[in-house]
Design an enzyme around this catalytic site. Structure first.
Site: not given
Ligand code: NAP
Ligand code: GDP
Length: 317
Positions: A139, A143
């Site tokens: 990951y 990133k």
């Molecule tokens: P999440 O709730 O797991 O949501 C992931 C999103 O990505 C969902 O909308 C999913 O769509 C979509 N997705 C995954 N694979 C895909 C694909 N192959 N094609 C199209 N869409 C796809 O994640 P999140 O926590 O909101 O994370 C959002 C961003 O923040 C990410 O870039 C993550 O790396 C970053 N981030 C997260 C955290 C954390 O603690 N959560 C911390 C730092 C950074 P579906 O719903 O249709 O599967």
């Protein structure tokens, strides 16, 4: 420029849903059209599907959230998938944005991609200064490449592609799956089950690692500010202050209080602690936005627990 058409990839996830709510609750502007897309709209690991999505919506701006995401234990199992899926998604999104002439892209990094061996606090200049923690190297390297690509698209083509670096995010619509998800949603789900079954709450690891948590709705407001106002290609850390870092034990105690759990709490130290800490500096953010108010941690935890209790049937788990 005429109105903005803002495409949000990952629009169905934790951060995407928070941006959707903040926009709907009054942050949106009349000259902005927001389009939230999920994997059912396009599989962004496919270059052809990604290009078709961009041709359909013709965005002027993109918030790129879509990613393969997971907590410590999912990352440890699937480092190769995290690397390959995220490399493909990011390359497809950035290249389609370039080809379609998108004015600005804001992508999402994470503080867990920083070097494992480092000085603290970590700041934006240190992303590439050493190997990431071994637990999530797939990951992390995928990133980190977003930042490399942003600079390359800027140098070669003048593109305004930038990125933000949030700390651990939590809130409504998180992934509450215990095996795959992050620590707060995992613990909220575990407390829910422990209350129902009359069993102890098991906190994985020693409870000593430390994290800065940001509420998804605060992050959403900051994302919208970055999209409108932040004009650097270099990334910006979006985080609460260093003084707001808490231990996993303290975070678990907040959940226990918010869920009114009276049962036994145990620590399973056979499970990994992961990275001990990744304390990040928010001084760059504070130079731009000295007065931004973060939601107090206990209030945000309470709102998230209330959301999970009220939406248990539909919640991702
Ligand atoms: P999440 O709730 O797991 O949501 C992931 C999103 O990505 C969902 O909308 C999913 O769509 C979509 N997705 C995954 N694979 C895909 C694909 N192959 N094609 C199209 N869409 C796809 O994640 P999140 O926590 O909101 O994370 C959002 C961003 O923040 C990410 O870039 C993550 O790396 C970053 N981030 C997260 C955290 C954390 O603690 N959560 C911390 C730092 C950074 P579906 O719903 O249709 O599967
Ligand atoms: P990280 O911040 O990227 O390491 O990912 P997580 O959000 O998964 O947090 C991992 C930290 O929380 C480690 O110190 C784990 O030992 C600890 N932890 C305690 N209980 C849990 C749990 O139920 N789920 C998860 N994912 N982590 C837990």
């Amino acid at each position: 420029m005429e109105g903005k058409r803002i495409l949000v990839t990952g629009g169905s996830g934790l951060v995407g849903k928070a941006i959707e709510k903040v926009v709907a609750d009054g942050e949106g502007r009349p000259d902005e059209q927001w389009i939230f897309v999920a994997s059912k709209d396009a599989d962004l690991t496919s270059a052809a599907d990604t290009k078709a999505l961009f041709e359909k919506h013709k965005p002027t701006h993109v918030i790129h959230l879509a990613a393969m995401v997971g907590g410590l234990f999912r990352n440890m199992k699937y480092n190769l998938d995290f690397l390959r899926n995220n490399l493909h998604i990011n390359d497809n999104v950035l290249h389609s944005a370039y080809e379609l002439g998108v004015h600005k892209v804001v992508s999402c990094l994470s503080t867990c991609i920083f070097p494992d061996k480092t000085t603290y606090p970590i700041d934006e200049t240190m992303i590439h200064s050493g190997p990431p923690h071994t637990s999530n190297f797939g990951y992390s390297y995928a990133k980190r490449m977003i930042d490399v690509q942003n600079r390359a698209y800027y140098e070669q083509h003048g593109c305004q592609f930038t990125s933000v670096i949030p700390t651990n995010v939590f809130g409504p619509h998180d992934n509450f799956n215990i095996e795959d998800g992050h620590v707060l949603p995992g613990l909220i789900h575990k407390v829910y089950s422990a209350k129902q079954d009359g069993t102890p709450l098991s906190i994985w690891g020693t409870g000593k690692p430390r994290r800065q948590f940001i509420y998804s709705l605060d992050l959403a407001r900051l994302f919208i500010w970055v999209l409108r106002e932040y004009n650097e290609v270099d990334p910006i850390i979006l985080s609460v202050g260093e003084e707001d870092e808490v231990s996993i034990k303290e975070a678990a105690e907040s959940i226990v209080a918010a869920m009114d759990f009276k049962g036994e709490v145990i620590f399973d130290s056979t499970k990994s602690d992961g990275q001990f800490k990744k304390t990040a500096s928010n001084s760059k953010l504070r130079r731009y936005l000295p007065d931004f108010q973060f939601t107090p941690f206990s209030k945000a935890v309470q709102e998230t627990c209330d959301w999970f209790n009220s939406n248990y049937a539909q919640a991702r788990k």
